[in-house]
Structure formats: C-alpha cells, structure tokens
Scaffold this motif. Structure first.
Motif, PDB file in Angstrom:
ATOM      1  N   LEU A 160       0.838  -1.194   0.000  1.00 34.01           N
ATOM      2  CA  LEU A 160       0.000   0.000   0.000  1.00 34.01           C
ATOM      3  C   LEU A 160       0.874   1.245   0.000  1.00 34.01           C
ATOM      4  N   PRO A 161       0.346   2.390  -0.445  1.00 37.48           N
ATOM      5  CA  PRO A 161       1.126   3.631  -0.365  1.00 37.48           C
ATOM      6  C   PRO A 161       1.496   3.959   1.084  1.00 37.48           C
ATOM      7  N   ALA A 162       2.682   4.482   1.281  1.00 30.86           N
ATOM      8  CA  ALA A 162       3.118   4.864   2.628  1.00 30.86           C
ATOM      9  C   ALA A 162       2.445   6.144   3.093  1.00 30.86           C
ATOM     10  N   GLU A 163       2.118   7.039   2.166  1.00 28.87           N
ATOM     11  CA  GLU A 163       1.460   8.292   2.517  1.00 28.87           C
ATOM     12  C   GLU A 163       0.015   8.010   2.924  1.00 28.87           C
ATOM     13  N   PRO A 164      -0.373   8.356   4.170  1.00 27.95           N
ATOM     14  CA  PRO A 164      -1.720   8.007   4.642  1.00 27.95           C
ATOM     15  C   PRO A 164      -2.854   8.480   3.740  1.00 27.95           C
ATOM     16  N   ALA A 165      -2.745   9.697   3.202  1.00 28.68           N
ATOM     17  CA  ALA A 165      -3.839  10.204   2.370  1.00 28.68           C
ATOM     18  C   ALA A 165      -3.995   9.362   1.104  1.00 28.68           C
ATOM     19  N   LEU A 166      -2.882   8.994   0.483  1.00 24.68           N
ATOM     20  CA  LEU A 166      -2.938   8.155  -0.716  1.00 24.68           C
ATOM     21  C   LEU A 166      -3.429   6.755  -0.370  1.00 24.68           C
ATOM     22  N   ARG A 167      -2.950   6.229   0.753  1.00 24.88           N
ATOM     23  CA  ARG A 167      -3.396   4.908   1.204  1.00 24.88           C
ATOM     24  C   ARG A 167      -4.892   4.888   1.442  1.00 24.88           C
ATOM     25  N   ASP A 168      -5.396   5.897   2.139  1.00 31.08           N
ATOM     26  CA  ASP A 168      -6.819   5.916   2.468  1.00 31.08           C
ATOM     27  C   ASP A 168      -7.677   6.073   1.223  1.00 31.08           C
ATOM     28  N   ASP A 169      -7.228   6.896   0.268  1.00 30.12           N
ATOM     29  CA  ASP A 169      -7.969   7.029  -0.983  1.00 30.12           C
ATOM     30  C   ASP A 169      -8.059   5.682  -1.698  1.00 30.12           C
ATOM     31  N   LEU A 170      -6.954   4.949  -1.716  1.00 31.40           N
ATOM     32  CA  LEU A 170      -6.940   3.631  -2.351  1.00 31.40           C
ATOM     33  C   LEU A 170      -7.881   2.663  -1.634  1.00 31.40           C
ATOM     34  N   LEU A 171      -7.864   2.671  -0.297  1.00 27.73           N
ATOM     35  CA  LEU A 171      -8.714   1.750   0.461  1.00 27.73           C
ATOM     36  C   LEU A 171     -10.197   2.072   0.284  1.00 27.73           C
ATOM     37  N   LEU A 172     -10.545   3.340   0.176  1.00 24.46           N
ATOM     38  CA  LEU A 172     -11.933   3.705  -0.083  1.00 24.46           C
ATOM     39  C   LEU A 172     -12.393   3.099  -1.410  1.00 24.46           C
ATOM     40  N   ARG A 173     -11.518   3.137  -2.405  1.00 25.76           N
ATOM     41  CA  ARG A 173     -11.883   2.605  -3.712  1.00 25.76           C
ATOM     42  C   ARG A 173     -11.889   1.075  -3.704  1.00 25.76           C
ATOM     43  N   ILE A 174     -11.033   0.472  -2.916  1.00 28.16           N
ATOM     44  CA  ILE A 174     -11.039  -0.992  -2.794  1.00 28.16           C
ATOM     45  C   ILE A 174     -12.304  -1.484  -2.090  1.00 28.16           C
ATOM     46  N   MET A 175     -12.692  -0.796  -1.020  1.00 25.54           N
ATOM     47  CA  MET A 175     -13.831  -1.253  -0.224  1.00 25.54           C
ATOM     48  C   MET A 175     -15.178  -0.810  -0.797  1.00 25.54           C
ATOM     49  N   GLY A 176     -15.162   0.183  -1.702  1.00 23.69           N
ATOM     50  CA  GLY A 176     -16.409   0.627  -2.322  1.00 23.69           C
ATOM     51  C   GLY A 176     -17.094   1.769  -1.622  1.00 23.69           C
ATOM     52  N   SER A 177     -16.380   2.531  -0.837  1.00 22.22           N
ATOM     53  CA  SER A 177     -16.951   3.673  -0.124  1.00 22.22           C
ATOM     54  C   SER A 177     -16.647   4.970  -0.885  1.00 22.22           C
ATOM     55  N   PRO A 178     -17.491   5.994  -0.759  1.00 21.55           N
ATOM     56  CA  PRO A 178     -18.737   6.023   0.027  1.00 21.55           C
ATOM     57  C   PRO A 178     -19.932   5.540  -0.797  1.00 21.55           C
ATOM     58  N   ASP A 179     -20.616   4.568  -0.281  1.00 20.66           N
ATOM     59  CA  ASP A 179     -21.820   4.017  -0.897  1.00 20.66           C
ATOM     60  C   ASP A 179     -22.449   3.093   0.128  1.00 20.66           C
ATOM     61  N   GLU A 180     -23.697   3.311   0.472  1.00 18.52           N
ATOM     62  CA  GLU A 180     -24.324   2.531   1.538  1.00 18.52           C
ATOM     63  C   GLU A 180     -24.402   1.039   1.193  1.00 18.52           C
ATOM     64  N   ARG A 181     -24.276   0.680  -0.081  1.00 15.97           N
ATOM     65  CA  ARG A 181     -24.237  -0.732  -0.468  1.00 15.97           C
ATOM     66  C   ARG A 181     -22.804  -1.236  -0.677  1.00 15.97           C
ATOM     67  N   GLN A 182     -21.855  -0.321  -0.843  1.00 16.69           N
ATOM     68  CA  GLN A 182     -20.477  -0.675  -1.197  1.00 16.69           C
ATOM     69  C   GLN A 182     -20.475  -1.661  -2.367  1.00 16.69           C
TER      70      GLN A 182
END
Length: 364
Positions: free
Chosen positions: A28-50
């Motif tokens: 994963l990216p070491a930079e938290p902001a880049l990491r979190d953006d990637l994880l949001l897209r991996i998990m399907g957020s934001p979307d109540e159904r993901q």
C-alpha cells in the motif's frame, strides 16, 4: 511506493465476528492520504451498499488490517487497524479492533513474516493504533495454518480453529476520567479503557430495557440523540478531545443477564448497534464490571473464584478471562485479559480498486 497501484495483493478474512481485508504495508502507499484514498476505492466507499468494492455495507464488514514486520523488540509484527466508513469518504485509525486482530497472526504466517511452528504458532503483535500489545496463538500442524477446528463463537455459523489472544497486564489504570462514576448528560456512567475506550451505562437510565434488537434501538431517534450527546461529552472527559468524527468511545448499555451470563449488552459503534460485541469492547466491559461501585457492577452476576466473565450480546455471548490489580496509586488496573476467537481465510488473491475520480474541469 509513490504511484497508486491498479491492483493490490489482498487476503480477505473473517476475524471473530467481523470481516476485513488484510494487506502487507509494503503493498500500500506509505502516505496516509494516498493509502486511504486507495482503500476507499477498494472497499467501495462512500456508498451505503459498497456495491463496487469488497465492503459488506456494514461497519463490521468494512474493515482493514495493515501488517508489517515490527521494530519493537516485544513484537513480531505491527498491526494497523483502519475502519473504512461505509457511506462517507472517511478512513479512521483512531481505534483498535480485537476481532480483526484474530486474523493478524495467521496472516503474518501466510505472508512469511513469522515462521510457523510444527504444531502451534504464537505471534506477538503491536497494535499501532494504541501502542498496546497482544499475543495470538493458533494451530499450525505441519507448519501450515489450520483454519478448521471445533471452536465455536457466538455470531458466527459453524466452527473453526481457536485463536487464543492474550493481552499483557496494563501498567496504567482503567479509569481515564479518574472516577469510578461520572454524571454525563444527567446519566450515571463509568468510563473505562481496557484496550477500547468504552462508556458503561445502565439501559434503564435511558428508558430502554437493554434487551431490544439492534434494529429497534437504531430506529429510536430520541435514544440516538441522547447517546450522541453522551458520547461527545464522554470523549472530552476521557481525554479523547472532539470525537464527533471518530468511532470511539463506544457506548455499551447494560442489563441483567438472561441466558446464564454475567450481563447483557447492547453496544453502539457509534451509531449502528453492534449485532454482537467487539473483543476489546468486551474486555473493557469485563474489567469495568469488576470495579467496585461501577455502573453495571450491581447488575452483573459474576461467578466467584473465576476470572471468566460471559458477556451476553444480541447474537449470543463472548467469554473473557479478566482479573484486576491496582496501580501504585491504588487505582484499578488490568492484571490479565484473554479471549478465544476464531478466524478463517476467505480468499487470497488480487483486488482491483475502482478508478480514481477525475479532477473536475479537466479535458474530456
């Protein structure tokens, strides 16, 4: 890693009564902001159904573990827990998760971070979110993680191999406000932290029984408003600052047991009502019940001469081994905390995150 990957190696695992995606930190990216953006897209957020990601449309199934070798001589691996919010573009690192913790040891062996023993393996884990430590022990016959077994935990169908998680004795006290009881928004509460900041409240003080279903409690708008006010004030009292955008502290409503346990619980995380109870939340509840004069101590039915406390929750129970000591200042502190969980590997492969959003106003 400086660029965002188009595919990421991932292991999806059920840990305890939660489910999450496990990653090596190097993937994963070491930079938290880049990491979190990637994880949001991996998990399907934001979307109540993901619907476009791995998440299961509930906080208990939208979790991430990031694991790496540890530089701490007391630990083999570091474990960073991240809660990916379902319906908002938010990733929080302000709490631990003891259920996802159950899968960290097996994952570390799967990825070669820790060598497997021929019968059992113990993995020492540093929980990065809080700096706390735990040791997970699980079967590895022939040097391979065994996910089968006869251990059963409430809230999970079937059986699996046991993962015994032991937490070392805490050096500090359990009461972050310094008080056994505090009055918060007109309600008596005990604020306790034995791995998870938790506020203990008698259900009847909020005009509910504590036996309602999670759905019924979530639909009680007056209760939700009251709990929100209590949580904000408790957060400041516990030294957590403004908790309006975090998932801690947890609020746990207590009632007398109905199924032979010590106490009945309903826990909010922080808005949804947990369908069971988190491991570290249960550890804090168990410790709180043992403190003389605490909220819940008069409701609990504790077995004499036993460290085991059975905590009832909406889908069954969780057993915690809990004993207390005292600090040099005479304050209560955890002497021993242990729990049996299970974990099961669901898949190991590659996840493909959805494409990053294009900047507004760019060329088409």
């Amino acid at each position: 890693m400086t660029s965002l990957p188009e595919e990421v190696r991932c292991l999806l695992m059920r840990g305890g009564t939660s489910k999450g995606a496990y990653f090596l930190a190097d993937d994963l990216p070491a930079e938290p902001a880049l990491r979190d953006d990637l994880l949001l897209r991996i998990m399907g957020s934001p979307d109540e159904r993901q619907i476009d990601g791995l998440g299961g449309a509930h906080p208990l199934t939208s979790k991430v573990a990031v694991v790496s070798p540890s530089a701490d001589p007391r630990a083999d691996v570091d474990y960073l827990f991240l809660q990916v919010v379902v319906d908002r573009p938010e990733v929080s690192d302000r709490q631990n998760c003891g259920n996802i913790l159950a899968g960290v040891g097996p994952f570390a062996v799967e990825r070669g971070l820790v060598p497997a023993g021929q019968e059992r393996t113990s993995v020492r884990i540093r929980m990065v979110n809080s700096g706390d430590h735990a040791t997970a022990t699980f079967p590895t016959p022939g040097g391979r993680v065994d996910y089968t077994g006869d251990a059963r935990i409430s809230g999970v169908p079937g059986t699996a191999a046991p993962v015994v998680i032991e937490f070392p004795a805490a050096g500090s006290g359990l009461l972050p406000t310094g008080n056994v009881r505090d009055e918060i928004d007109g309600v008596q509460a005990t604020c306790v932290d034995n791995g998870m900041p938790t506020v203990l409240i008698a259900a009847t003080s909020l005009k509910v029984t504590g036996y309602e279903s999670p759905k019924d409690l979530e639909e009680d708008l007056a209760l939700a408003d009251r709990l929100h006010r209590i949580r904000l004030r408790a957060g400041r009292l516990m030294g957590l600052g403004d908790v309006s955008d975090t998932t801690v502290p947890k609020l746990t409503l207590l009632a007398p047991p109905r199924e032979g346990g010590a106490v009945t619980t309903r826990t909010f995380i922080p808005v949804r009502c947990h369908t069971s109870i988190g491991v570290l939340g249960a550890a804090s509840v168990a410790a709180g019940l043992r403190i003389d004069g605490s909220v819940g101590a008069d409701l609990a039915e504790l077995a004499p001469e036993s460290d085991r406390i059975r905590i009832e929750h909406p889908t069954g129970f969780l057993d915690i081994e809990s004993s207390l000591g005292t600090t040099p200042e005479g304050l209560p502190t955890a002497r021993r905390t242990a729990v049996v969980r299970t974990a099961r590997k669901l898949f190991d492969g590659t996840v493909f995150p959805r494409a990053a959003a294009r900047p507004q106003g760019g060329h088409r």
